[in-house]
Design a protein around this motif. Sequence first.
Motif, mmCIF file in Angstrom:
data_model
loop_
_atom_site.group_PDB
_atom_site.id
_atom_site.type_symbol
_atom_site.label_atom_id
_atom_site.label_comp_id
_atom_site.label_asym_id
_atom_site.label_seq_id
_atom_site.Cartn_x
_atom_site.Cartn_y
_atom_site.Cartn_z
ATOM 1 N N ASP A 90 0.819 -1.212 0.000
ATOM 2 C CA ASP A 90 0.000 0.000 0.000
ATOM 3 C C ASP A 90 0.853 1.263 0.000
ATOM 4 O OD1 ASP A 90 -2.138 -1.718 -0.010
ATOM 5 O OD2 ASP A 90 -2.854 -1.190 1.992
ATOM 6 N N LEU A 91 1.982 1.242 0.712
ATOM 7 C CA LEU A 91 2.879 2.398 0.707
ATOM 8 C C LEU A 91 3.467 2.619 -0.678
ATOM 9 C CD1 LEU A 91 4.495 4.668 2.073
ATOM 10 C CD2 LEU A 91 6.208 2.950 2.678
ATOM 11 N N TRP A 141 4.941 13.294 -0.117
ATOM 12 C CA TRP A 141 3.799 12.832 0.678
ATOM 13 C C TRP A 141 4.096 13.082 2.141
ATOM 14 C CZ3 TRP A 141 -0.582 10.549 -1.473
ATOM 15 C CH2 TRP A 141 -0.511 10.280 -2.834
ATOM 16 N N SER A 142 3.199 13.759 2.842
ATOM 17 C CA SER A 142 3.401 14.034 4.265
ATOM 18 C C SER A 142 3.196 12.752 5.071
ATOM 19 C CB SER A 142 2.420 15.102 4.748
ATOM 20 O OG SER A 142 1.103 14.571 4.826
ATOM 21 N N TYR A 143 3.700 12.754 6.283
ATOM 22 C CA TYR A 143 3.506 11.615 7.182
ATOM 23 C C TYR A 143 2.013 11.331 7.370
ATOM 24 C CZ TYR A 143 8.440 11.645 8.517
ATOM 25 O OH TYR A 143 9.798 11.555 8.506
ATOM 26 N N ALA A 144 1.241 12.391 7.560
ATOM 27 C CA ALA A 144 -0.203 12.224 7.790
ATOM 28 C C ALA A 144 -0.889 11.611 6.569
ATOM 29 C CB ALA A 144 -0.839 13.569 8.139
ATOM 30 N N GLU A 145 -0.526 12.082 5.362
ATOM 31 C CA GLU A 145 -1.127 11.525 4.144
ATOM 32 C C GLU A 145 -0.769 10.061 3.976
ATOM 33 O OE1 GLU A 145 -1.236 15.282 1.085
ATOM 34 O OE2 GLU A 145 0.725 14.394 1.546
ATOM 35 N N SER A 156 -3.355 6.934 4.034
ATOM 36 C CA SER A 156 -3.468 6.078 2.860
ATOM 37 C C SER A 156 -3.106 4.622 3.137
ATOM 38 C CB SER A 156 -2.574 6.601 1.734
ATOM 39 O OG SER A 156 -3.030 7.850 1.299
ATOM 40 N N VAL A 157 -2.099 4.401 3.976
ATOM 41 C CA VAL A 157 -1.615 3.038 4.215
ATOM 42 C C VAL A 157 -2.366 2.357 5.349
ATOM 43 C CG1 VAL A 157 0.413 1.666 4.849
ATOM 44 C CG2 VAL A 157 0.650 3.576 3.248
ATOM 45 N N TRP A 158 -2.492 3.045 6.483
ATOM 46 C CA TRP A 158 -3.163 2.443 7.643
ATOM 47 C C TRP A 158 -4.652 2.779 7.688
ATOM 48 C CZ3 TRP A 158 1.947 3.734 7.892
ATOM 49 C CH2 TRP A 158 2.813 2.775 8.411
ATOM 50 N N ARG A 159 -5.046 3.752 6.868
ATOM 51 C CA ARG A 159 -6.428 4.221 6.801
ATOM 52 C C ARG A 159 -6.909 4.782 8.137
ATOM 53 N NH1 ARG A 159 -5.411 0.046 3.620
ATOM 54 N NH2 ARG A 159 -6.034 0.126 1.451
ATOM 55 N N ASP A 160 -5.979 5.402 8.858
ATOM 56 C CA ASP A 160 -6.289 6.048 10.141
ATOM 57 C C ASP A 160 -6.471 7.537 9.912
ATOM 58 O OD1 ASP A 160 -6.025 3.702 11.505
ATOM 59 O OD2 ASP A 160 -4.000 4.102 12.224
ATOM 60 N N GLU A 161 -7.610 8.038 10.255
ATOM 61 C CA GLU A 161 -7.893 9.464 10.111
ATOM 62 C C GLU A 161 -7.382 10.201 11.341
ATOM 63 O OE1 GLU A 161 -8.765 12.364 7.767
ATOM 64 O OE2 GLU A 161 -9.402 10.371 7.145
ATOM 65 N N GLY A 162 -6.697 11.319 11.139
ATOM 66 C CA GLY A 162 -6.262 12.157 12.247
ATOM 67 C C GLY A 162 -5.030 11.674 12.985
ATOM 68 N N ARG A 163 -4.394 10.628 12.492
ATOM 69 C CA ARG A 163 -3.166 10.145 13.138
ATOM 70 C C ARG A 163 -1.970 10.534 12.303
ATOM 71 N NH1 ARG A 163 -3.766 4.142 15.539
ATOM 72 N NH2 ARG A 163 -4.619 4.805 17.508
#
Length: 157
Positions: A81-82, A94-98, A102-109
């Motif tokens: 996925d990465l 690509w920022s850490y947040a993006e 995208s990879v872990w599908r965690d919003e706000g982390r």
Amino acid sequence: MTPSPAERIRLAERLDGVAPLLLVADLDELRRLIAAPTPLAPSAPVGAPAAADDDVLLIDSARSTVRSRGREVGLTRLEHDLLACLTTEPVRVWSYAELHRSVWRDEGRERRADVQSLVKRLRRKLHELGTGVAIDSVRGVGFRLTDHRQPRVGGSG
């Protein structure tokens, strides 16, 4: 009007798991992908036309592998996925947040250690392939995929 990359990512996240999904910028990109003899070839510069197919980085999503120069290595889901995320816009930072979203599908982390660890493992596998493709760090921002076989245009480096 072509949707922005951010809009395409949001659409992909909303449709995740519903059905197979292929996002393209325009009809010409779709035609190029359909005509490609490989499961998924990243867009230029990573998958730029080369003298031989072995010079191209090929991602096989069905088998979760990446191949180049006649070698192949397996990828974990996170590594796949990465790499898939980074190849959608290879020169983009690509920022850490993006990446985390995208990879872990965690919003706000924005768990930088997770991203850094995954990047380190994926770099090792890309190095094993002997490809010129690398994941470059952009201090304080994140990462981008670059092809060190391609000459840099403009700027000093």
